[in-house]
Enzyme design. Structure first.
Site, PDB file in Angstrom:
ATOM      1  CB  VAL A 118      -1.025  -0.020   1.153  1.00  0.00           C
ATOM      2  CG1 VAL A 118      -1.488   1.240   1.311  1.00  0.00           C
ATOM      3  CG2 VAL A 118      -2.030  -1.202   0.949  1.00  0.00           C
ATOM      4  CD  GLU A 124      -5.734   2.399  -1.733  1.00  0.00           C
ATOM      5  OE1 GLU A 124      -5.405   3.469  -1.626  1.00  0.00           O
ATOM      6  OE2 GLU A 124      -6.264   1.621  -2.587  1.00  0.00           O
ATOM      7  CG  ASN A 155     -11.172  -6.086   2.768  1.00  0.00           C
ATOM      8  OD1 ASN A 155     -11.450  -5.726   1.678  1.00  0.00           O
ATOM      9  ND2 ASN A 155      -9.928  -6.014   3.355  1.00  0.00           N
ATOM     10  N   GLY A 196     -13.571 -22.099  -5.254  1.00  0.00           N
ATOM     11  CA  GLY A 196     -12.106 -22.619  -5.380  1.00  0.00           C
ATOM     12  C   GLY A 196     -11.464 -23.105  -4.220  1.00  0.00           C
ATOM     13  CB  CYS A 237      -6.428  -8.090   2.572  1.00  0.00           C
ATOM     14  SG  CYS A 237      -4.862  -7.328   1.920  1.00  0.00           S
ATOM     15  CE  LYS A 267      -4.572 -10.595  -5.946  1.00  0.00           C
ATOM     16  NZ  LYS A 267      -5.378  -9.530  -6.123  1.00  0.00           N
TER      17      LYS A 267
HETATM   18  P1  NAD Z   1       3.132  -4.641   4.141  1.00  0.00           P
HETATM   19  O1  NAD Z   1       3.692  -5.579   5.118  1.00  0.00           O
HETATM   20  O2  NAD Z   1       3.490  -4.990   2.620  1.00  0.00           O
HETATM   21  O3  NAD Z   1       4.223  -3.318   4.303  1.00  0.00           O
HETATM   22  C1  NAD Z   1       4.381  -2.607   5.565  1.00  0.00           C
HETATM   23  C2  NAD Z   1       5.468  -1.785   5.558  1.00  0.00           C
HETATM   24  O4  NAD Z   1       5.524  -1.007   6.706  1.00  0.00           O
HETATM   25  C3  NAD Z   1       6.681  -2.661   5.599  1.00  0.00           C
HETATM   26  O5  NAD Z   1       7.633  -2.294   4.788  1.00  0.00           O
HETATM   27  C4  NAD Z   1       7.249  -2.282   6.997  1.00  0.00           C
HETATM   28  O6  NAD Z   1       8.758  -2.426   7.132  1.00  0.00           O
HETATM   29  C5  NAD Z   1       7.015  -0.924   7.237  1.00  0.00           C
HETATM   30  N1  NAD Z   1       6.765  -0.513   8.840  1.00  0.00           N
HETATM   31  C6  NAD Z   1       6.330  -1.110   9.725  1.00  0.00           C
HETATM   32  N2  NAD Z   1       6.309  -0.481  10.830  1.00  0.00           N
HETATM   33  C7  NAD Z   1       6.910   0.741  10.321  1.00  0.00           C
HETATM   34  C8  NAD Z   1       7.246   2.019  11.075  1.00  0.00           C
HETATM   35  N3  NAD Z   1       6.976   2.202  12.360  1.00  0.00           N
HETATM   36  N4  NAD Z   1       7.792   2.820  10.260  1.00  0.00           N
HETATM   37  C9  NAD Z   1       7.851   2.917   9.099  1.00  0.00           C
HETATM   38  N5  NAD Z   1       7.673   1.627   8.481  1.00  0.00           N
HETATM   39  C10 NAD Z   1       7.135   0.887   8.912  1.00  0.00           C
HETATM   40  O7  NAD Z   1       2.101  -3.981   4.438  1.00  0.00           O
HETATM   41  P2  NAD Z   1       0.657  -3.554   3.174  1.00  0.00           P
HETATM   42  O8  NAD Z   1       0.139  -5.050   2.609  1.00  0.00           O
HETATM   43  O9  NAD Z   1       1.238  -2.743   2.452  1.00  0.00           O
HETATM   44  O10 NAD Z   1      -0.301  -3.306   4.054  1.00  0.00           O
HETATM   45  C11 NAD Z   1      -0.500  -2.060   4.836  1.00  0.00           C
HETATM   46  C12 NAD Z   1      -1.763  -1.689   5.455  1.00  0.00           C
HETATM   47  O11 NAD Z   1      -2.616  -1.395   4.346  1.00  0.00           O
HETATM   48  C13 NAD Z   1      -2.341  -2.896   6.166  1.00  0.00           C
HETATM   49  O12 NAD Z   1      -3.163  -2.234   7.256  1.00  0.00           O
HETATM   50  C14 NAD Z   1      -3.276  -3.490   5.237  1.00  0.00           C
HETATM   51  O13 NAD Z   1      -4.320  -4.259   5.719  1.00  0.00           O
HETATM   52  C15 NAD Z   1      -3.747  -2.392   4.572  1.00  0.00           C
HETATM   53  N6  NAD Z   1      -4.051  -2.636   2.986  1.00  0.00           N
HETATM   54  C16 NAD Z   1      -3.398  -3.477   2.152  1.00  0.00           C
HETATM   55  C17 NAD Z   1      -3.741  -3.962   1.025  1.00  0.00           C
HETATM   56  C18 NAD Z   1      -2.811  -5.117   0.256  1.00  0.00           C
HETATM   57  O14 NAD Z   1      -3.529  -5.186  -0.951  1.00  0.00           O
HETATM   58  N7  NAD Z   1      -1.713  -5.281   0.624  1.00  0.00           N
HETATM   59  C19 NAD Z   1      -4.935  -3.324   0.478  1.00  0.00           C
HETATM   60  C20 NAD Z   1      -5.608  -2.491   1.018  1.00  0.00           C
HETATM   61  C21 NAD Z   1      -5.075  -1.852   2.405  1.00  0.00           C
HETATM   62  C1  UGA Z   2      -8.491  -7.634  -1.380  1.00  0.00           C
HETATM   63  C2  UGA Z   2      -9.556  -6.573  -1.791  1.00  0.00           C
HETATM   64  O1  UGA Z   2     -10.040  -7.043  -3.128  1.00  0.00           O
HETATM   65  C3  UGA Z   2      -9.043  -5.258  -1.932  1.00  0.00           C
HETATM   66  O2  UGA Z   2     -10.237  -4.401  -2.271  1.00  0.00           O
HETATM   67  C4  UGA Z   2      -8.569  -4.877  -0.531  1.00  0.00           C
HETATM   68  O3  UGA Z   2      -7.982  -3.635  -0.516  1.00  0.00           O
HETATM   69  C5  UGA Z   2      -7.614  -5.764  -0.093  1.00  0.00           C
HETATM   70  O4  UGA Z   2      -8.056  -7.162  -0.089  1.00  0.00           O
HETATM   71  C6  UGA Z   2      -7.166  -5.313   1.240  1.00  0.00           C
HETATM   72  O5  UGA Z   2      -7.626  -4.923   1.833  1.00  0.00           O
HETATM   73  O6  UGA Z   2      -5.999  -5.612   1.605  1.00  0.00           O
HETATM   74  P1  UGA Z   2      -6.615  -8.762  -2.478  1.00  0.00           P
HETATM   75  O7  UGA Z   2      -6.262  -9.672  -1.020  1.00  0.00           O
HETATM   76  O8  UGA Z   2      -5.229  -8.211  -2.985  1.00  0.00           O
HETATM   77  O9  UGA Z   2      -7.514  -7.523  -2.234  1.00  0.00           O
HETATM   78  O10 UGA Z   2      -6.970  -9.561  -3.503  1.00  0.00           O
HETATM   79  P2  UGA Z   2      -8.305 -10.266  -4.141  1.00  0.00           P
HETATM   80  O11 UGA Z   2      -8.280 -10.089  -5.455  1.00  0.00           O
HETATM   81  O12 UGA Z   2      -9.556  -9.449  -3.476  1.00  0.00           O
HETATM   82  O13 UGA Z   2      -8.434 -11.827  -3.673  1.00  0.00           O
HETATM   83  C7  UGA Z   2      -8.304 -12.277  -2.330  1.00  0.00           C
HETATM   84  C8  UGA Z   2      -8.663 -13.713  -2.374  1.00  0.00           C
HETATM   85  O14 UGA Z   2      -9.830 -14.255  -2.628  1.00  0.00           O
HETATM   86  C9  UGA Z   2      -7.532 -14.285  -3.095  1.00  0.00           C
HETATM   87  O15 UGA Z   2      -6.931 -15.468  -2.533  1.00  0.00           O
HETATM   88  C10 UGA Z   2      -8.411 -14.802  -4.187  1.00  0.00           C
HETATM   89  O16 UGA Z   2      -8.070 -16.156  -4.949  1.00  0.00           O
HETATM   90  C11 UGA Z   2      -9.482 -15.139  -3.634  1.00  0.00           C
HETATM   91  N1  UGA Z   2     -11.024 -14.868  -4.295  1.00  0.00           N
HETATM   92  C12 UGA Z   2     -11.230 -13.618  -5.015  1.00  0.00           C
HETATM   93  C13 UGA Z   2     -11.620 -16.111  -4.645  1.00  0.00           C
HETATM   94  O17 UGA Z   2     -11.211 -17.334  -4.209  1.00  0.00           O
HETATM   95  N2  UGA Z   2     -12.735 -16.091  -5.423  1.00  0.00           N
HETATM   96  C14 UGA Z   2     -13.040 -14.823  -5.906  1.00  0.00           C
HETATM   97  O18 UGA Z   2     -14.131 -14.787  -6.719  1.00  0.00           O
HETATM   98  C15 UGA Z   2     -12.435 -13.733  -6.035  1.00  0.00           C
END
Ligand code: NAD
Ligand code: UGA
Length: 465
Positions: free
Chosen positions: A12, A154, A211, A256, A263, A323
């Site tokens: 993110v 996000e 979610n 599946g 997430c 995925k």
């Molecule tokens: P991530 O684990 O990929 O990245 C987190 C980063 O934060 C790491 O690089 C870590 O080193 C850094 N970090 C941790 N503590 C820190 C600090 N005190 N100061 C500076 N950096 C620090 O996490 P992510 O997947 O990017 O997710 C971040 C947040 O966004 C989570 O709350 C997640 O639920 C949310 N989110 C993730 C997604 C996604 O698709 N991955 C989508 C939407 C929302």
């Molecule tokens: C999901 C949400 O789609 C995002 O909107 C959200 O921001 C994110 O989580 C988050 O909060 O971090 P993501 O986990 O990257 O995104 O991937 P998705 O494409 O949503 O798939 C999630 C899981 O569901 C995967 O394991 C995928 O294989 C599974 N899935 C998805 C199914 O089994 N069936 C489906 O029809 C769709």
């Protein structure tokens, strides 16, 4: 042009920082992992995300995107500070672990010397905006400094993160300071998305509810898939038939292996925990999680129903990432499946187009018997001598494999398609014993390859007869 600091350079943070730079802002990304920042400065990304590397390179080159481990450098004149650190499931395997957000808030307070808007982009439990406010207020090195806190969850998906960030369905902003929320909205104006501007608790809840709803759709269709399988219907057709109804929609109805990733699993768990803590009994969320877990186990059930004991078998695993289009292994079904089959005495041959390194780490971390795991260079190598192939991740490159070649190199032509990417009739025609997720077993292959029929356990021979 605004001056933005993004804390955390994961999926993110890195995408947010890079996309805001692409939109013309001055962005500094801060992370506490020195190696990650050193590599980012050299243009080496910590994650695989289509389109991101080129964008990081372009914006770094023109001086709009910077990386640092120093909060004071990151916060220097920043008008907006996005907290995008991880919020995994905490100790005890239930609620979100807020340690990283709290630590980021403290570090901000220790360096902040001017008014700024602090924006929670991490997915955080309802009430976390207040927590961040309290931490910053109580740790400010300069108590005269003022700040506002805004929640801006996000919604991007991994594997499509840049595309999603740049084309959001909506921008959600929550704050008790309407002026601060409106200012944050201006950053997103170029994206021309609808805004939902609300109070901070509601914004935090919108993220979890979204979610959880998507996860519920997945568990719903997986439950329907199990019923279809038992009654002889085809869940792919059922999903298509349901999806035409605009009130239902086709998205997130792919049956599946269930949901994995960083997430849905942690967020459904955290929401259920919040509800439990509030004295409620979130039955549906618990059912969603139970069904999701059962889907993974089904793979082993399907394997053993065809092969009998897995001891001494070689199982080919196609795809490891949770995925397609990501190298993220967090809560990937592959890990559980590999652990279960190897603990029953099988060896696995595995391949993923991008997740090899992350998978190696994840499997070791989950105490999988690595002596039973062999990484291969492609799907064809995985199939050699295998007693069964399991499609775990729906990578495009698995969708048009040379199936006669695959079948010819396997010891037994068994295919478990955990993502329903193949057609049962076609696979049966090619001589596979094919099982998808949520459709009847289909006709037996007309000709079993010589030798293969006798090597099948008696239970399966009866099944095929
Ligand atoms: P991530 O684990 O990929 O990245 C987190 C980063 O934060 C790491 O690089 C870590 O080193 C850094 N970090 C941790 N503590 C820190 C600090 N005190 N100061 C500076 N950096 C620090 O996490 P992510 O997947 O990017 O997710 C971040 C947040 O966004 C989570 O709350 C997640 O639920 C949310 N989110 C993730 C997604 C996604 O698709 N991955 C989508 C939407 C929302
Ligand atoms: C999901 C949400 O789609 C995002 O909107 C959200 O921001 C994110 O989580 C988050 O909060 O971090 P993501 O986990 O990257 O995104 O991937 P998705 O494409 O949503 O798939 C999630 C899981 O569901 C995967 O394991 C995928 O294989 C599974 N899935 C998805 C199914 O089994 N069936 C489906 O029809 C769709």
């Amino acid at each position: 042009m605004s001056k933005i600091c993004v804390i955390g350079t994961g999926y993110v943070g890195l995408v947010t920082g890079t996309c805001f730079a692409e939109l013309g802002n001055q962005v500094t990304c801060v992370d506490i992992v020195v190696e990650k920042i050193e590599r980012l400065k050299q243009g080496i990304l910590p994650i695989y995300e289509p389109g991101l590397e080129e964008m990081v390179e372009r914006n770094t080159r023109v001086g709009r995107l910077h990386f640092t481990t120093s909060y004071s450098e990151g916060l220097d004149n920043a008008e907006y500070i996005f907290i995008s650190v991880n919020t995994p499931t905490g100790p005890g395997q239930r609620g979100a672990d807020m340690r990283y957000v709290e630590s980021a808030a403290r570090s901000i307070a220790e360096e902040l010397d001017h008014y700024a808007i602090i924006i929670n982009k991490s997915t955080v439990p309802v009430g976390s905006g207040d927590v961040v406010s309290r931490i910053v207020s109580s740790s400010l090195k300069r108590p005269d400094v003022t700040f506002a806190v805004v929640s801006n969850p996000e919604f991007l998906r991994e594997g499509a993160a840049v595309l999603d960030f740049m084309n959001p369905d909506r921008i959600v902003l929550g704050s008790s300071d309407a002026d601060a929320a409106r200012k944050v909205a201006t950053l997103y104006l170029p994206l021309r998305a609808p805004f939902v501007i609300t109070d901070i608790y509601t914004a935090e809840m919108i993220k979890y509810a979204s979610n959880a709803f998507l996860a519920t759709k997945i568990s719903f269709i997986n439950e329907i898939a199990q019923i279809c399988e038992r009654l002889g219907a085809d869940v792919k057709e059922v999903a298509a038939g349901m999806g035409f109804d605009k009130r239902i929609g086709r998205a997130f109805l792919d049956a599946g292996l269930g949901y994995g990733g960083s997430c849905f699993p942690k967020d459904v768990r955290a929401l259920a925990h919040m509800a439990d803590e509030a004295g409620l009994h979130p039955q549906m969320l618990h059912a969603v999680m139970d069904i999701n877990y059962d889907q993974r186990r089904l793979i082993v059930t399907k394997l053993t129903s065809i092969l009998g004991s897995l001891r001494g078998c070689t199982i080919g695993i196609l795809g490891l990432a949770f995925k397609a289009n990501t190298d993220d292994m967090r809560e990937a079904p592959s890990v559980d499946i590999i652990r279960w089959v190897t603990s029953q005495g099988a060896a696995v041959r595995v391949y993923d187009p991008v997740a090899r390194e992350t998978a190696d780490e994840a499997l070791k971390h989950e105490n999988v018997r690595m002596e039973s795991v062999q990484f291969c260079g492609d799907a064809y190598e995985v199939a050699e001598g295998a007693d069964a192939l399991v499609i775990v991740t729906e990578w495009n490159e698995f969708k048009s494999l040379n199936m006669p070649q695959i079948r010819g190199s396997m010891r037994r032509p068994v295919m478990i398609d955990g993502r329903n990417i193949y057609e049962a009739a076609e696979m049966n025609r090619l001589g596979f014993i094919y099982r998808g997720m949520g459709h009847g077993t289909g006709p037996a292959p007309s000709v079993l390859p010589s030798g293969d029929a006798t090597s099948l356990p008696p239970a399966q021979l009866e099944l095929e007869a």
